[in-house]
Write an enzyme that holds these catalytic residues in place. Structure first.
Site, mmCIF file in Angstrom:
data_model
loop_
_atom_site.group_PDB
_atom_site.id
_atom_site.type_symbol
_atom_site.label_atom_id
_atom_site.label_comp_id
_atom_site.label_asym_id
_atom_site.label_seq_id
_atom_site.Cartn_x
_atom_site.Cartn_y
_atom_site.Cartn_z
ATOM 1 N N ASP A 85 63.561 39.245 52.830
ATOM 2 C CA ASP A 85 63.518 40.471 52.017
ATOM 3 C C ASP A 85 62.152 40.613 51.358
ATOM 4 O OD1 ASP A 85 64.375 42.779 50.859
ATOM 5 O OD2 ASP A 85 65.996 41.909 49.690
ATOM 6 N N ASN A 92 63.054 41.419 44.865
ATOM 7 C CA ASN A 92 64.259 40.833 44.276
ATOM 8 C C ASN A 92 63.863 40.132 42.991
ATOM 9 O OD1 ASN A 92 64.646 40.590 47.424
ATOM 10 N ND2 ASN A 92 66.649 40.677 46.477
ATOM 11 N N CYS A 132 61.663 47.136 49.593
ATOM 12 C CA CYS A 132 62.401 47.523 50.800
ATOM 13 C C CYS A 132 61.603 48.605 51.493
ATOM 14 C CB CYS A 132 63.801 48.030 50.458
ATOM 15 S SG CYS A 132 64.686 48.615 51.919
#
Ligand code: HMG
Ligand code: MG
Length: 307
Positions: free
Chosen positions: A15, A248, A239
């Site tokens: 991510d 995150n 993202c």
């Protein structure tokens, strides 16, 4: 009741790095995964087997998986959007497959080019193949606390996707705040509703920190009995399909919080701080971790940072 033990799923290599514009050398990615596993992270999301046209940064997925050392007991997860991705993941000997849908129709279309219903239909053969291969499958639900395109996302919409992912046989389901808009009250409500239809101990919180709410949301989810959280070393990421979303919550910050609460994670914070420094230097960006920066300053200079 708050759990005394929490599993942290480290998502930085996937991510986090997927959003980097400059291609991060494969050797750096391999070293990152290996060091994170050595620091005690029992579940590392290593890469994704997705279309390289969509996410070029993950185009070296097979090489990353072939290059990492396999620590016994560590679960190496990878994202797969379709059967083609699953085949790559199977060949790469991934331990866990992550299928990823959304609670928002608009985001589903942007991220994986299909509606929520179509995505579930597409995941069905993937989930079956995963089970037939004796692997674990995790379902990730994006935009569970808000969507960059449609705004509000109802709790009913989240619960509906949780039920659909449960029907696919998911071992674990992630409630993801892709754009970091969620606040603790809403987080508790969503977790409470989701845990009415899926085992609480297999639900996880995946919080991006765009609005600075991630640690608050983790604390709220802990109060709701959640015991799995995703985090990204140095707060890497964002993202590609959620403009403006930051990374995150930083793993260092989560471990610092949980240590303070006396909750066991199995993660060595000292090693983690060095890893945060390593990857921040490698990509040429300052670490987004508050605890990481403060503890590194203290360690190097012998004094606590005051900013
Ligand atoms: P598409 O363009 O609609 O589908 O993409 P397609 O079947 O026409 O494929 C396009 C091209 O990709 C074709 O190549 C395929 O062969 C190839 P061409 O014929 O043009 O040369 N292709 C693949 N290549 C390698 N591996 C594959 C694969 N599949 C197709 N598995 C598709 C549909 C789903 C493939 C595409 O939209 C995709 O790969 N999306 C991935 C998006 C992504 O990775 N997003 C980030 C991860 S999700 C996330 O970050 C959220 C999360 O963190 C939770 C949260 O915070 O919310 C999990
Ligand atoms: Mg994410």
């Amino acid at each position: 009741m708050i759990s005394t033990k929490v599993k942290i799923v480290e998502v930085g290599p996937r991510d986090g790095l997927q959003n980097e514009k400059e291609f991060v050398p494969t050797e750096i990615k391999i070293e990152l995964v290996d060091r994170l596993a050595r620091a005690g992270l029992a579940n590392v999301e290593a890469t994704s087997f997705v279309s390289p046209k969509w996410v070029p940064q993950m185009s070296d997925a097979a090489t990353v998986m072939a290059g990492i050392e396999r620590r016994p007991g560590t679960v190496y997860s990878v994202l797969t959007p379709n059967l083609r991705g699953f085949e790559g993941a199977l060949e790469a000997r991934a331990d866990e497959i992550v299928i990823f849908g959304a609670a928002s129709e608009a985001f589903s279309l942007k991220n994986i080019s299909c509606s929520i219903a179509e995505s579930i239909a597409r995941f069905e053969p993937v989930a079956k193949a995963v089970k037939d291969a004796g692997m674990r499958v995790r379902g990730s639900i994006s935009c569970a606390l808000g969507c960059p395109y449609q705004g509000e996302v109802s709790i009913e919409a989240v619960v509906d996707v949780v039920e659909r992912m449960k029907a696919l046989g998911c071992d674990e389901i992630d409630i993801a705040d892709t754009i970091g808009v969620g606040t603790p009250k809403r987080t508790r409500e969503v977790m409470a509703a989701a845990s009415k239809v899926f085992a609480r101990e297999r639900l996880s919180g995946h919080f991006h920190d765009t609005y600075g709410q991630a640690l608050g949301n983790i604390y709220a989810a802990l109060q709701e009995g959640i015991e799995i959280f995703h985090a990204s070393v140095a707060g890497l990421g964002g993202c590609p399909y959620a403009k403006g979303a930051t990374g995150n919550v930083a793993t260092e910050d989560v471990v610092y919080l949980l240590n303070g609460l006396g909750i066991e994670t199995g993660v060595d914070l000292d090693q983690l701080i060095e890893i945060g420094d390593f990857i921040s230097r490698a990509i040429g960006k300052p670490s987004a971790s508050h605890a990481g920066r403060a503890l590194l300053t203290k360690k190097r200079d012998g004094v606590a940072a005051c900013v």
